[in-house]
Motif scaffolding. Structure first.
Motif, PDB file in Angstrom:
ATOM      1  N   LYS A  87       0.855  -1.175   0.000  1.00 24.67           N
ATOM      2  CA  LYS A  87       0.000   0.000   0.000  1.00 24.67           C
ATOM      3  C   LYS A  87       0.896   1.230   0.000  1.00 24.67           C
ATOM      4  O   LYS A  87       2.033   1.198   0.459  1.00 24.67           O
TER       5      LYS A  87
ATOM      6  N   SER B 198      -3.655   3.783  -1.305  1.00 24.34           N
ATOM      7  CA  SER B 198      -4.078   2.786  -2.285  1.00 24.34           C
ATOM      8  C   SER B 198      -3.217   1.542  -2.127  1.00 24.34           C
ATOM      9  O   SER B 198      -2.177   1.568  -1.468  1.00 24.34           O
TER      10      SER B 198
ATOM     11  N   VAL C 145     -11.147  -8.038 -13.566  1.00 21.42           N
ATOM     12  CA  VAL C 145     -11.536  -7.736 -12.182  1.00 21.42           C
ATOM     13  C   VAL C 145     -11.546  -9.035 -11.393  1.00 21.42           C
ATOM     14  O   VAL C 145     -11.676 -10.121 -11.952  1.00 21.42           O
TER      15      VAL C 145
ATOM     16  N   ARG D 153     -11.058 -10.703  -6.962  1.00 21.56           N
ATOM     17  CA  ARG D 153     -10.804 -10.512  -5.539  1.00 21.56           C
ATOM     18  C   ARG D 153      -9.577 -11.328  -5.178  1.00 21.56           C
ATOM     19  O   ARG D 153      -9.298 -12.335  -5.815  1.00 21.56           O
TER      20      ARG D 153
ATOM     21  N   ALA E  43     -11.039  -6.422  -3.254  1.00 23.49           N
ATOM     22  CA  ALA E  43     -11.384  -6.373  -4.682  1.00 23.49           C
ATOM     23  C   ALA E  43     -10.274  -5.656  -5.438  1.00 23.49           C
ATOM     24  O   ALA E  43      -9.593  -4.784  -4.900  1.00 23.49           O
ATOM     25  N   PHE E  44     -10.111  -6.030  -6.712  1.00 20.46           N
ATOM     26  CA  PHE E  44      -9.104  -5.376  -7.533  1.00 20.46           C
ATOM     27  C   PHE E  44      -9.561  -5.272  -8.978  1.00 20.46           C
ATOM     28  O   PHE E  44     -10.487  -5.950  -9.404  1.00 20.46           O
ATOM     29  N   VAL E  45      -8.873  -4.394  -9.710  1.00 21.51           N
ATOM     30  CA  VAL E  45      -9.012  -4.293 -11.154  1.00 21.51           C
ATOM     31  C   VAL E  45      -7.647  -4.576 -11.754  1.00 21.51           C
ATOM     32  O   VAL E  45      -6.613  -4.401 -11.101  1.00 21.51           O
TER      33      VAL E  45
ATOM     34  N   GLU F  10      -4.632  -3.403  -9.272  1.00 20.65           N
ATOM     35  CA  GLU F  10      -4.844  -2.196  -8.474  1.00 20.65           C
ATOM     36  C   GLU F  10      -6.047  -2.449  -7.583  1.00 20.65           C
ATOM     37  O   GLU F  10      -7.122  -2.804  -8.075  1.00 20.65           O
ATOM     38  N   GLY F  11      -5.859  -2.290  -6.285  1.00 22.04           N
ATOM     39  CA  GLY F  11      -6.923  -2.571  -5.335  1.00 22.04           C
ATOM     40  C   GLY F  11      -8.044  -1.556  -5.355  1.00 22.04           C
ATOM     41  O   GLY F  11      -7.851  -0.388  -5.699  1.00 22.04           O
ATOM     42  N   ASN F  12      -9.232  -2.037  -4.988  1.00 17.56           N
ATOM     43  CA  ASN F  12     -10.426  -1.209  -4.796  1.00 17.56           C
ATOM     44  C   ASN F  12     -10.808  -1.332  -3.343  1.00 17.56           C
ATOM     45  O   ASN F  12     -11.037  -2.426  -2.850  1.00 17.56           O
ATOM     46  N   GLY F  13     -10.904  -0.235  -2.637  1.00 21.85           N
ATOM     47  CA  GLY F  13     -11.311  -0.299  -1.237  1.00 21.85           C
ATOM     48  C   GLY F  13     -10.171  -0.687  -0.323  1.00 21.85           C
ATOM     49  O   GLY F  13      -8.998  -0.466  -0.629  1.00 21.85           O
TER      50      GLY F  13
ATOM     51  N   GLU G  11      -7.379  -2.704   1.769  1.00 22.29           N
ATOM     52  CA  GLU G  11      -6.430  -3.766   1.448  1.00 22.29           C
ATOM     53  C   GLU G  11      -6.713  -4.998   2.318  1.00 22.29           C
ATOM     54  O   GLU G  11      -7.170  -4.868   3.445  1.00 22.29           O
TER      55      GLU G  11
END
Length: 95
Positions: free
Chosen positions: A26, A34, A55, A57, A66-68, A88-91, A93
């Motif tokens: 992070k 992020s 996408v 997890r 979650a990631f993209v 790249e993570g979403n939300g 870690e």
């Protein structure tokens, strides 16, 4: 913890699970933090669907994030004998 290196489970949108090696970290991103990094498997064990994965997890123990995957051609630069994707993570870690 600001980074994680070790085993993880990649989970696809349809619920399939794959054992991977995660190298995640992070970092500051403006006023937020992020996270992201790479997920890899030996090239001989690469499931075909991971080539076009965009996408998903990642699970580390009991935590999931979650990631993209912004570039599906990223694996072309993988180390020898390794299939590696950049995420790249979403939300929050998972580590």
């Amino acid at each position: 913890m600001s980074s994680y290196r070790g085993p993880a489970i990649l989970i696809t949108v349809d619920g399939r699970e794959y054992e991977v090696t995660a190298h995640l970290r992070k970092a500051p991103n403006g006023l937020r933090t992020s996270w992201g990094g790479t997920l890899s498997v030996p090239i001989s064990q690469r499931p075909a669907e991971l080539s076009t994965l965009t996408v998903g997890r990642v699970r580390l123990g009991t935590n999931e994030g979650a990631f993209v995957r912004p570039d599906i051609s990223d694996w072309l630069g993988s180390p020898p004998n390794v299939f590696q994707i950049t995420i790249e993570g979403n939300g929050d870690e998972p580590f």
